[in-house]
Design an enzyme around this catalytic site. Structure first.
Site, PDB file in Angstrom:
ATOM      1  N   CYS A  55       0.807  -1.215   0.021  1.00 24.41           N
ATOM      2  CA  CYS A  55      -0.009   0.064  -0.066  1.00 24.41           C
ATOM      3  C   CYS A  55       0.724   1.189   0.037  1.00 24.41           C
ATOM      4  O   CYS A  55       1.599   1.629   0.923  1.00 24.41           O
ATOM      5  CB  CYS A  55      -0.940  -0.186   1.262  1.00 24.41           C
ATOM      6  SG  CYS A  55      -1.721   1.536   1.453  1.00 24.41           S
ATOM      7  N   CYS A  85      -2.309  -0.081   9.245  1.00 24.27           N
ATOM      8  CA  CYS A  85      -1.152  -1.095   9.405  1.00 24.27           C
ATOM      9  C   CYS A  85       0.083  -0.701   9.675  1.00 24.27           C
ATOM     10  O   CYS A  85       0.567   0.443   9.502  1.00 24.27           O
ATOM     11  CB  CYS A  85      -0.978  -1.562   7.657  1.00 24.27           C
ATOM     12  SG  CYS A  85      -2.328  -2.312   6.883  1.00 24.27           S
ATOM     13  N   CYS A 130      -8.128   1.166   0.221  1.00 26.53           N
ATOM     14  CA  CYS A 130      -7.578   0.311   1.259  1.00 26.53           C
ATOM     15  C   CYS A 130      -7.169  -0.964   1.118  1.00 26.53           C
ATOM     16  O   CYS A 130      -8.365  -1.581   0.722  1.00 26.53           O
ATOM     17  CB  CYS A 130      -8.230   0.366   2.551  1.00 26.53           C
ATOM     18  SG  CYS A 130      -7.611  -0.604   3.988  1.00 26.53           S
ATOM     19  N   GLN A 175     -16.242 -10.891  13.629  1.00 27.56           N
ATOM     20  CA  GLN A 175     -14.954 -10.987  13.367  1.00 27.56           C
ATOM     21  C   GLN A 175     -14.728 -10.494  11.986  1.00 27.56           C
ATOM     22  O   GLN A 175     -15.470 -10.828  11.205  1.00 27.56           O
ATOM     23  CB  GLN A 175     -14.755 -12.553  13.694  1.00 27.56           C
ATOM     24  CG  GLN A 175     -14.582 -13.004  14.834  1.00 27.56           C
ATOM     25  CD  GLN A 175     -13.126 -12.992  15.452  1.00 27.56           C
ATOM     26  OE1 GLN A 175     -12.327 -12.228  14.775  1.00 27.56           O
ATOM     27  NE2 GLN A 175     -13.139 -13.320  16.671  1.00 27.56           N
ATOM     28  N   TYR A 200     -19.128 -13.099  26.103  1.00 26.66           N
ATOM     29  CA  TYR A 200     -19.018 -12.068  25.034  1.00 26.66           C
ATOM     30  C   TYR A 200     -19.414 -12.857  23.942  1.00 26.66           C
ATOM     31  O   TYR A 200     -18.618 -12.914  23.010  1.00 26.66           O
ATOM     32  CB  TYR A 200     -17.452 -11.891  25.276  1.00 26.66           C
ATOM     33  CG  TYR A 200     -16.762 -11.635  26.500  1.00 26.66           C
ATOM     34  CD1 TYR A 200     -16.717 -10.095  27.027  1.00 26.66           C
ATOM     35  CD2 TYR A 200     -16.373 -12.531  27.460  1.00 26.66           C
ATOM     36  CE1 TYR A 200     -16.043 -10.008  28.262  1.00 26.66           C
ATOM     37  CE2 TYR A 200     -15.798 -12.317  28.651  1.00 26.66           C
ATOM     38  CZ  TYR A 200     -15.818 -11.159  29.178  1.00 26.66           C
ATOM     39  OH  TYR A 200     -15.174 -10.761  30.543  1.00 26.66           O
ATOM     40  N   GLU A 235     -23.895 -11.097  26.202  1.00 31.98           N
ATOM     41  CA  GLU A 235     -23.153  -9.981  25.640  1.00 31.98           C
ATOM     42  C   GLU A 235     -23.642  -8.790  26.237  1.00 31.98           C
ATOM     43  O   GLU A 235     -24.760  -8.673  26.660  1.00 31.98           O
ATOM     44  CB  GLU A 235     -23.772 -10.462  24.046  1.00 31.98           C
ATOM     45  CG  GLU A 235     -23.486  -9.405  23.218  1.00 31.98           C
ATOM     46  CD  GLU A 235     -22.125  -8.872  23.012  1.00 31.98           C
ATOM     47  OE1 GLU A 235     -21.092  -9.442  23.047  1.00 31.98           O
ATOM     48  OE2 GLU A 235     -21.919  -7.357  23.065  1.00 31.98           O
ATOM     49  N   CYS A 288      -8.026 -11.761  21.457  1.00 35.45           N
ATOM     50  CA  CYS A 288      -7.303 -10.673  20.636  1.00 35.45           C
ATOM     51  C   CYS A 288      -6.295  -9.956  21.187  1.00 35.45           C
ATOM     52  O   CYS A 288      -5.791  -9.045  20.618  1.00 35.45           O
ATOM     53  CB  CYS A 288      -8.425  -9.681  19.822  1.00 35.45           C
ATOM     54  SG  CYS A 288      -9.225  -8.876  20.979  1.00 35.45           S
TER      55      CYS A 288
HETATM   56  N1  SAH Z   1     -17.877 -14.138  20.225  1.00 40.50           N
HETATM   57  C1  SAH Z   1     -18.136 -13.164  19.391  1.00 40.50           C
HETATM   58  C2  SAH Z   1     -17.965 -11.601  19.986  1.00 40.50           C
HETATM   59  C3  SAH Z   1     -16.326 -11.393  20.225  1.00 40.50           C
HETATM   60  S1  SAH Z   1     -15.928  -9.767  20.384  1.00 40.50           S
HETATM   61  C4  SAH Z   1     -17.583 -13.255  18.069  1.00 40.50           C
HETATM   62  O1  SAH Z   1     -16.433 -14.479  17.940  1.00 40.50           O
HETATM   63  O2  SAH Z   1     -17.978 -12.616  17.270  1.00 40.50           O
HETATM   64  C5  SAH Z   1     -16.136  -9.526  22.143  1.00 40.50           C
HETATM   65  C6  SAH Z   1     -17.591  -9.172  22.477  1.00 40.50           C
HETATM   66  O3  SAH Z   1     -17.696  -8.882  23.949  1.00 40.50           O
HETATM   67  C7  SAH Z   1     -18.040  -7.836  21.766  1.00 40.50           C
HETATM   68  O4  SAH Z   1     -19.276  -8.510  21.197  1.00 40.50           O
HETATM   69  C8  SAH Z   1     -18.680  -6.834  23.046  1.00 40.50           C
HETATM   70  O5  SAH Z   1     -19.722  -6.265  22.984  1.00 40.50           O
HETATM   71  C9  SAH Z   1     -18.516  -7.676  24.113  1.00 40.50           C
HETATM   72  N2  SAH Z   1     -18.418  -7.429  25.425  1.00 40.50           N
HETATM   73  C10 SAH Z   1     -17.562  -6.359  25.861  1.00 40.50           C
HETATM   74  N3  SAH Z   1     -17.569  -6.322  27.087  1.00 40.50           N
HETATM   75  C11 SAH Z   1     -18.392  -7.337  27.720  1.00 40.50           C
HETATM   76  C12 SAH Z   1     -18.761  -7.528  29.264  1.00 40.50           C
HETATM   77  N4  SAH Z   1     -18.136  -6.992  30.182  1.00 40.50           N
HETATM   78  N5  SAH Z   1     -19.678  -8.573  29.079  1.00 40.50           N
HETATM   79  C13 SAH Z   1     -20.323  -9.037  28.055  1.00 40.50           C
HETATM   80  N6  SAH Z   1     -19.711  -8.855  26.847  1.00 40.50           N
HETATM   81  C14 SAH Z   1     -18.929  -7.732  26.616  1.00 40.50           C
END
Ligand code: SAH
Length: 556
Positions: free
Chosen positions: A76, A85, A166, A295, A324, A345, A421
């Protein structure tokens, strides 16, 4: 040594944010540490010192004198200025190696895992190095020429570097960006200015379903109404794949992009995508709203979820918690293989998506709770006595809340799968789980974010065996406890003992004390299966604690 001095630096290492870390090669200051963005370990570079501190300095790359064997031409043209990046000038193999090292080092230094090197598996790398991102957020600003522009923030600043195309994003983004900027210019619509708080358009967000080709646009505005709406819709609906044109109001002084609800101008307020883990043979379809997390690397996510499913090793009997859970992406795959899935969530829209997605896929055994995992899970466990056999966590970069980890330890599931992550918070949390009785079985990094310093990791943990080292083949049926209720009682006793006495006790010990107290009659738990097997006897402190639990549960 002073600011604005030119020095020669040998770059030896790489920092958290992808900056090269080197030492001055020659002269009176030889050996002094300098941080230089845009250099790669192995480079020898001419560097301008921009800030000199007592023990180190920051420098700007003037030119590479001898390039590292890990260096490549960034694909890029904006790579150096753009903060998106950090590693484009590094060969793919070197990026992968650097990320594996980061995961291993963090496990060792932050997590204190001496065996980190043997736990970390070779990183899984993608086929597609560019155009892998399904979501892009372009900040909009007034360009140097006074015309609106869209791009990305330069590293550590909020000045927008215009970016026409991008290379991590889909090709269609180029047209969409062009049309949005054209609409702004034609109707004299101003870009938002962070300093003054004036101007309308803050961000352009584009999301694409890679499996479906669907595209969703969301404009974030500092106001409540989109001017010249028809023209905007007219321009954007021509883009191949466009299924939704939306906007969201954000009049707050904040770095958060989406703060409120999304209004639909045309089409639908969500994008559809499909994930098919390569070996699993099933697929799940998702509706994804602008505010919901999904993701970004579709192809790698399919492989990653495949691994989560394999790690969970479900038989159809289990209760699984997916914490989450976002829009239920992992939960719904798990639900097909488990008895019951509970997703938690924090973002209400995502929970709404998750529930709809369960319906969309005809999945009836997944429930979703909106709230903080660290509040919802302790409640479910304490008040409703819900126990999970397998727990999956996939937190944002800051990792899991301590209260949640403590509850997981108390809940004592057979297995836990941690999707992370951020290797640093992963290492911190794994230490807590390991001290709480889990064993880290393996750590699998994924190159989901080529070109950037980020890395995704899947980690499998299982319950450590009871403290005595002798292993006996023992399952719940041998204890004459087959019904779910009785099994729950065992779990309740375990949690009670852990909570009150801080002791972990096994089914075997509970059964021994039960017999001692005359609770279980027909039992063959301590008959050795083969010659030479010895059965561990419950230590005195645990015996007392278990008895206390029997009294508490009015069993004796
Ligand atoms: N498992 C999902 C999302 C992972 S990302 C996937 O693979 O797509 C992390 C997620 O945690 C996000 O959706 C965010 O909104 C949520 N999150 C952040 N803090 C949180 C908390 N304290 N309790 C519950 N969820 C939370």
């Amino acid at each position: 040594m002073e600011k604005n001095e030119k020095v020669t630096v040998d770059v030896l290492d790489i920092g958290q944010d992808g900056e090269g870390i080197g030492r001055i090669s020659v002269g009176p200051d030889a050996g002094f540490t300098v941080f230089v963005k845009d250099t790669v370990p192995g480079d020898q570079a001419e560097v301008l010192l921009v800030k000199v501190k007592k023990r180190f300095a920051y420098g700007r790359l003037i030119r590479v004198i001898h390039p590292s064997s890990d260096r490549q031409e960034a694909a890029c043209p904006m790579a150096r200025q753009c903060g998106g990046c950090q590693l484009q000038a590094m060969k793919p193999e070197a990026q992968a190696a650097m990320k594996m090292k980061k995961v291993t080092d963090d496990l060792e230094r932050i997590g204190g895992f001496e065996d980190a090197a043997s736990l970390v598996r070779p990183i899984r790398v993608p086929e597609k190095l560019y155009r892998y991102r399904n979501k892009t957020i372009y900040p909009i600003a007034e360009g140097k020429d006074g015309r609106p522009t869209a791009g990305f923030f330069a590293g550590r600043t909020h000045s927008v570097i215009p970016c026409e195309d991008c290379l991590l994003a889909p090709e269609e983004n180029k047209i969409i960006r062009h049309e949005v900027l054209g609409w702004m210019e034609d109707h004299h619509i101003r870009a938002f200015d962070e300093r003054t708080g004036k101007g309308l358009v803050r961000h352009l967000m584009i999301r694409k379903g890679f499996a479906t080709g669907e595209i969703l646009v969301c404009l974030v505005i500092n106001g409540h109404k989109i001017p010249a709406q028809d023209d905007l819709v007219q321009r954007l609906r021509q883009v191949p794949g466009m299924t939704g044109i939306t906007y969201s109001s954000n009049t707050e002084r904040t770095n958060v992009v989406l703060t409120g609800n999304t209004e639909v101008l045309w089409g639908r307020g969500y994008v559809t995508d499909i994930l098919r883990p390569p070996l699993d043979g099933t697929e799940v379809m998702y509706h994804i709203s602008p505010r919901s997390f999904y993701q970004v690397n579709h192809d790698m996510t399919e492989r990653l979820y495949q691994e989560v499913l394999e790690d969970a090793g479900l038989t159809g009997q289990e209760t699984v918690m997916d914490l989450y859970c976002g829009i239920g992406t992992i939960s719904l795959f798990l639900a097909r293989k488990a008895e019951r899935v509970i997703g938690v969530e924090i973002v209400p829209e995502a929970v709404r998506d998750a529930r709809q997605n369960a319906e969309l896929n005809g999945i009836g055994n997944a429930e979703f709770f909106a709230g903080r995992a660290e509040e919802v899970v302790p409640r479910l466990y304490r008040e409703r006595r819900i126990h999970a056999d397998v727990v999956v966590v996939d937190p944002p970069r800051k990792g899991c809340d301590r209260t949640l980890l403590d509850t997981i330890i108390r809940m004592n599931p057979e297995k836990a799968v941690y999707v992370s992550c951020d290797p640093a918070t992963l290492a911190r949390d794994l230490r807590i789980l390991a001290d709480g009785g889990f064993q880290v079985k393996k750590v699998q990094p994924y190159e989901n974010f080529f070109g950037t310093v980020h890395v995704e990791t899947v980690c499998l943990l299982s319950q450590r065996k009871p403290d005595t080292t002798i292993e006996v083949d023992l399952d719940i049926s041998e204890l004459e406890v087959s019904s779910a209720e009785t099994k729950a009682t065992y779990e309740e006793i375990k949690s009670y003992v852990l909570e009150k006495f801080g002791l972990k006790v096994s089914n075997l010990y509970i059964a021994q004390v039960k017999r001692e107290c005359g609770i279980v009659e027909r039992i063959n738990y301590n008959l050795p299966k083969t010659e030479g097997n010895r059965v561990p006897q419950c230590p005195e402190d645990k015996r007392k604690a278990i008895k206390d639990a029997f009294i508490h549960f009015q069993m004796i």
